[in-house]
Scaffold this active site. Structure first.
Site, short mmCIF file in Angstrom:
data_model
loop_
_atom_site.label_atom_id
_atom_site.label_comp_id
_atom_site.label_asym_id
_atom_site.label_seq_id
_atom_site.Cartn_x
_atom_site.Cartn_y
_atom_site.Cartn_z
N HIS A 111 10.60 11.58 3.83
CA HIS A 111 11.53 12.37 3.00
C HIS A 111 11.57 13.84 3.42
CE1 HIS A 111 11.41 9.20 -0.48
NE2 HIS A 111 12.15 8.83 0.53
N GLY A 177 -0.51 5.92 -4.86
CA GLY A 177 0.22 6.89 -5.69
C GLY A 177 1.72 6.89 -5.54
N ASN A 201 -3.60 3.06 -7.69
CA ASN A 201 -2.68 3.69 -8.64
C ASN A 201 -3.23 3.45 -10.05
OD1 ASN A 201 -0.28 4.28 -10.28
ND2 ASN A 201 0.90 4.02 -8.40
N ALA A 219 -6.46 8.50 -7.18
CA ALA A 219 -6.69 8.52 -5.73
C ALA A 219 -7.91 9.36 -5.37
CB ALA A 219 -5.45 9.06 -5.02
P1 OAD Z 1 6.65 8.89 -8.60
O1 OAD Z 1 6.54 10.13 -9.43
O2 OAD Z 1 7.80 7.99 -8.81
O3 OAD Z 1 5.35 8.01 -8.82
C1 OAD Z 1 4.07 8.58 -8.80
C2 OAD Z 1 3.06 7.45 -8.89
O4 OAD Z 1 1.77 8.04 -8.76
C3 OAD Z 1 3.09 6.69 -10.21
O5 OAD Z 1 3.08 5.29 -9.94
C4 OAD Z 1 1.78 7.11 -10.90
O6 OAD Z 1 1.21 6.07 -11.67
C5 OAD Z 1 0.90 7.44 -9.70
N1 OAD Z 1 -0.18 8.40 -9.94
C6 OAD Z 1 -0.23 9.42 -10.85
N2 OAD Z 1 -1.39 10.10 -10.74
C7 OAD Z 1 -2.10 9.50 -9.76
C8 OAD Z 1 -3.38 9.74 -9.17
N3 OAD Z 1 -4.17 10.73 -9.57
N4 OAD Z 1 -3.78 8.92 -8.17
C9 OAD Z 1 -2.99 7.90 -7.72
N5 OAD Z 1 -1.78 7.64 -8.24
C10 OAD Z 1 -1.33 8.42 -9.25
O7 OAD Z 1 6.53 9.35 -7.09
P2 OAD Z 1 6.98 8.60 -5.74
O8 OAD Z 1 6.71 7.14 -5.81
O9 OAD Z 1 6.38 9.36 -4.63
O10 OAD Z 1 12.22 11.19 -3.29
O11 OAD Z 1 8.53 8.84 -5.77
C11 OAD Z 1 9.26 8.45 -4.66
C12 OAD Z 1 10.39 9.39 -4.39
O12 OAD Z 1 11.16 9.61 -5.58
C13 OAD Z 1 9.99 10.79 -4.00
O13 OAD Z 1 9.64 10.89 -2.65
C14 OAD Z 1 11.25 11.56 -4.27
C15 OAD Z 1 11.61 10.98 -5.62
O14 OAD Z 1 12.93 10.95 -5.92
C16 OAD Z 1 13.03 12.12 -2.78
O15 OAD Z 1 12.96 13.29 -3.11
C17 OAD Z 1 14.00 11.60 -1.77
#
Ligand code: OAD
Length: 229
Positions: A111, A177, A201, A219
């Site tokens: 991204h 995550g 996660n 994590a």
């Molecule tokens: P999300 O905000 O959708 O998801 C974050 C994930 O991290 C969730 O499943 C949480 O449960 C988990 N989480 C929270 N705290 C954590 C910790 N301490 N350790 C491990 N996991 C934890 O973020 P992404 O999946 O990265 O795209 O979102 C994907 C994309 O959506 C991003 O790259 C962005 C957004 O729109 C663009 O900007 C193109």
């Protein structure tokens, strides 16, 4: 569960890692969809689309300048550091640059990178953290945008092709995550058909059912245990 996952990581020759916003949560970087997530106070369609930039470039530039300033103050956490010690390629949806700062190599930023300023006029790229997007391009006076992928834009072609290749060829895929709802990034885990998939996660995700091992927790706590043995 964790012992089995550790054994897979140690015995596999080809390990790959896929990360999302959750890996940086313990560094203080807000996630997108969780409580306090970035999109809660800002509608993404107002800020992170080419249309938003065309409509109100100043608003978009100011928001990204604010985020660029924040990112420079965050530090990699024990999760990023454990992944760097693992030494496997990291495919990340994050734009914060924390995997590189922790020492992972290679890091495939599917991204893009918030640290990159790109001129929409001449295409000049600039990684100087002092650059403000609200200022005109130093080369041509054009408008600057962040080097990130916006909704509705395609992913960087070569980086994506490499991410697909690595995911399809790995024996173990460690997914950390990510809510696994944003495509095409989420499809990488599904490409890893031959691989053992380990998910880290605190919450269940659409990927959990297909993961061979789901480790529920943060994590920064789980990855050091997983990597150190
Ligand atoms: P999300 O905000 O959708 O998801 C974050 C994930 O991290 C969730 O499943 C949480 O449960 C988990 N989480 C929270 N705290 C954590 C910790 N301490 N350790 C491990 N996991 C934890 O973020 P992404 O999946 O990265 O795209 O979102 C994907 C994309 O959506 C991003 O790259 C962005 C957004 O729109 C663009 O900007 C193109």
């Amino acid at each position: 569960m964790i012992a089995k996952a550790r054994e897979w990581l140690q015995s596999a020759e080809r390990v790959a890692v896929l990360t999302g916003a959750g890996i940086s949560a313990e560094s203080g970087v807000p996630t997108f969809r969780g409580p306090g997530g970035l999109w809660r106070n800002h509608r993404p369609e107002d800020l992170a689309t080419p249309e938003a930039f065309a409509r109100d470039p100043r608003l978009v530039q100011e928001w990204y300048d604010w985020r660029r300033g924040l990112v420079s103050r965050y530090e990699p956490n024990s999760g990023h550091q454990a992944l760097a010690r693992l030494g496997a390629p990291v495919i990340t949806q994050n734009v914060d640059g924390l995997h590189q700062r922790a020492g992972s190599e290679p890091v495939l930023e599917v991204h893009g990178s918030i640290g990159l300023a790109v001129c929409t006029g001449c295409g000049r790229e600039d990684r100087d953290p002092r650059t403000l997007l609200v200022e005109p391009c130093a080369g041509c006076g054009g408008k600057l945008r962040p080097g990130v992928v916006w909704f509705g834009e395609s992913l960087p072609e070569e980086v994506w092709a490499e991410a697909v290749r690595i995911s399809a060829a790995c024996e173990v895929l460690l997914v950390v995550g990510t809510s696994a709802v944003v495509y095409p990034a989420a499809s990488l885990a599904r490409l890893a058909r031959r691989a053992k998939v380990i998910e880290v996660n605190p919450e269940e995700t659409p990927l959990s059912g297909a993961a061979h091992v789901s480790l529920r927790g943060k994590a920064g706590e789980i990855l050091p245990q997983l990597v150190e043995g």
